[in-house]
Design an enzyme around this catalytic site. Structure first.
Site, PDB file in Angstrom:
ATOM      1  N   ASP A  90       5.432  -0.716  -4.543  1.00  0.00           N
ATOM      2  CA  ASP A  90       6.397   0.299  -4.093  1.00  0.00           C
ATOM      3  C   ASP A  90       6.689   1.307  -5.213  1.00  0.00           C
ATOM      4  O   ASP A  90       7.235   2.379  -4.958  1.00  0.00           O
ATOM      5  CB  ASP A  90       7.718  -0.383  -3.700  1.00  0.00           C
ATOM      6  CG  ASP A  90       8.008  -0.273  -2.211  1.00  0.00           C
ATOM      7  OD1 ASP A  90       7.334   0.521  -1.534  1.00  0.00           O
ATOM      8  OD2 ASP A  90       8.927  -0.972  -1.745  1.00  0.00           O
ATOM      9  N   GLN A 126      11.892  -5.283   0.936  1.00  0.00           N
ATOM     10  CA  GLN A 126      12.427  -4.219   1.791  1.00  0.00           C
ATOM     11  C   GLN A 126      13.897  -3.961   1.457  1.00  0.00           C
ATOM     12  O   GLN A 126      14.717  -4.885   1.431  1.00  0.00           O
ATOM     13  CB  GLN A 126      12.281  -4.629   3.277  1.00  0.00           C
ATOM     14  CG  GLN A 126      12.683  -3.543   4.252  1.00  0.00           C
ATOM     15  CD  GLN A 126      11.785  -2.316   4.191  1.00  0.00           C
ATOM     16  OE1 GLN A 126      10.572  -2.415   4.150  1.00  0.00           O
ATOM     17  NE2 GLN A 126      12.392  -1.135   4.161  1.00  0.00           N
ATOM     18  N   LYS A 184       4.410  -2.244   8.403  1.00  0.00           N
ATOM     19  CA  LYS A 184       3.640  -2.451   7.166  1.00  0.00           C
ATOM     20  C   LYS A 184       2.659  -3.606   7.337  1.00  0.00           C
ATOM     21  O   LYS A 184       1.497  -3.508   6.931  1.00  0.00           O
ATOM     22  CB  LYS A 184       4.599  -2.692   5.992  1.00  0.00           C
ATOM     23  CG  LYS A 184       5.327  -1.417   5.578  1.00  0.00           C
ATOM     24  CD  LYS A 184       6.533  -1.655   4.680  1.00  0.00           C
ATOM     25  CE  LYS A 184       7.280  -0.342   4.442  1.00  0.00           C
ATOM     26  NZ  LYS A 184       8.548  -0.484   3.730  1.00  0.00           N
TER      27      LYS A 184
END
Ligand code: NAP
Length: 281
Positions: free
Chosen positions: A120, A97, A53
């Protein structure tokens, strides 16, 4: 029939070039889109994901900050870090994460993220916005699947879509996105009695289960479009999806491969969401 491939790498390259162009245009106005990636602990898979990422941000001209913390970080310290990032004007998107260490309440942490930075799309505010059709951030994996359908000019209106899997991050938001495009949607899960009876009716099938060969050729109507979200390992240890690719590609009209399908699209849509978060400021 031999299905045509929907190539996630090629589509990602196109979309990331657009992200880079739009990021450059924002920079002229003094704004560099910024993503903070928070990693707690040393889960090897998570380390690979966050590295990818961060690299993808750099390749598209986005600023990124990697916040790496030990597994014994307290939940309070993580919540304080999220709050600091919420108030940081150089950060437009925050990604924590998952999975988090077991002593942390992941949903509580996600909900500490300011919804306008929830790139997200996992915050309940984002999920609610998707459900009622209001602007918000869509979860990256199903959003990427929608972009793949768009890339082949596929109109979902009046089509029957079957989603296999009902997780909060893939299956459920996927179903809502398909519904928003006027498909008739069926959601299947581990309690579904006769999966084949459902999938055989589908014009579009999205498999998001995490088990090899959940979808085989005899379960697919000729000409259906098949999107494979699954990420599994085969007997040789190679990455594979949920779909029996060799069999199903003889029946379907379009199919996404694994690797090189939905996977690259997920990171691409994270870049798109981060860029859009910066554009909305
Ligand atoms: P998950 O939370 O484990 O959900 C799996 C879903 O599949 C559940 O809803 C489960 O039903 C259902 N299921 C399990 N066995 C089934 C069966 N035999 N028939 C029908 N449904 C069944 O997984 P997830 O997070 O949604 O991820 C799904 C897969 O996508 C995984 O392989 C994951 O690695 C992959 N993934 C890929 C990407 C990418 O970027 N390519 C991103 C995210 C996820 P119940 O709800 O009844 O348990």
């Amino acid at each position: 029939m031999t299905a045509q491939l929907i190539n996630g790498n090629e589509l990602s390259t196109q979309l990331r070039a657009d992200v880079a162009r739009r990021a450059a245009a924002l920079k002229v106005k003094g704004i560099t889109p910024g993503l903070a990636v928070v990693l707690v602990g040393d889960n090897p898979a998570s380390q690979v994901y966050v590295r990818n990422k961060v690299k993808a941000c750099a390749d598209s001209g986005l600023h990124s900050v990697m916040e790496k913390h030990p597994a014994d970080m307290s939940e309070a310290a993580l919540l304080a870090l999220v709050e600091k990032l919420n108030n940081d004007p150089t950060i437009h998107g925050i990604l924590v994460q998952l999975p988090l260490p077991v002593h942390m309440d992941a949903q509580k942490v996600i909900e500490a993220i300011a919804p306008e930075k929830d790139v997200d799309g996992f915050h309940v505010a984002s999920a609610g916005a998707l459900m009622v059709g209001r602007p918000g951030f869509w979860p990256c994996t199903p959003y990427g699947c929608m972009k793949m359908l768009e890339s082949i000019g596929y109109s979902l209106k009046g089509k029957h879509a079957v989603v296999i899997g009902r997780s909060n991050i893939v299956g459920k938001p996927m179903a809502l996105m398909l519904l928003q495009q006027n498909a008739t949607v069926t959601i299947c899960h581990s309690g579904t009695k006769d999966l084949k009876a459902q999938t055989l009716q589908a014009d579009v099938i999205v498999a998001a289960v995490g088990k090899r060969n959940v979808l085989t050729a005899d379960m697919v109507k000729p000409g259906a479009v098949v999107i494979d979200v699954g990420m599994n390992r085969n007997d040789e240890g190679k990455l594979c999806g949920d779909v029996d690719f060799d069999g199903v590609s003889k029946v379907a009209s379009y199919i996404t491969p694994v690797p090189g399908g939905v996977g690259p699209m997920t990171i691409t849509m994270l870049l798109v969401n981060t860029l859009e978060a910066a554009e909305r400021v």
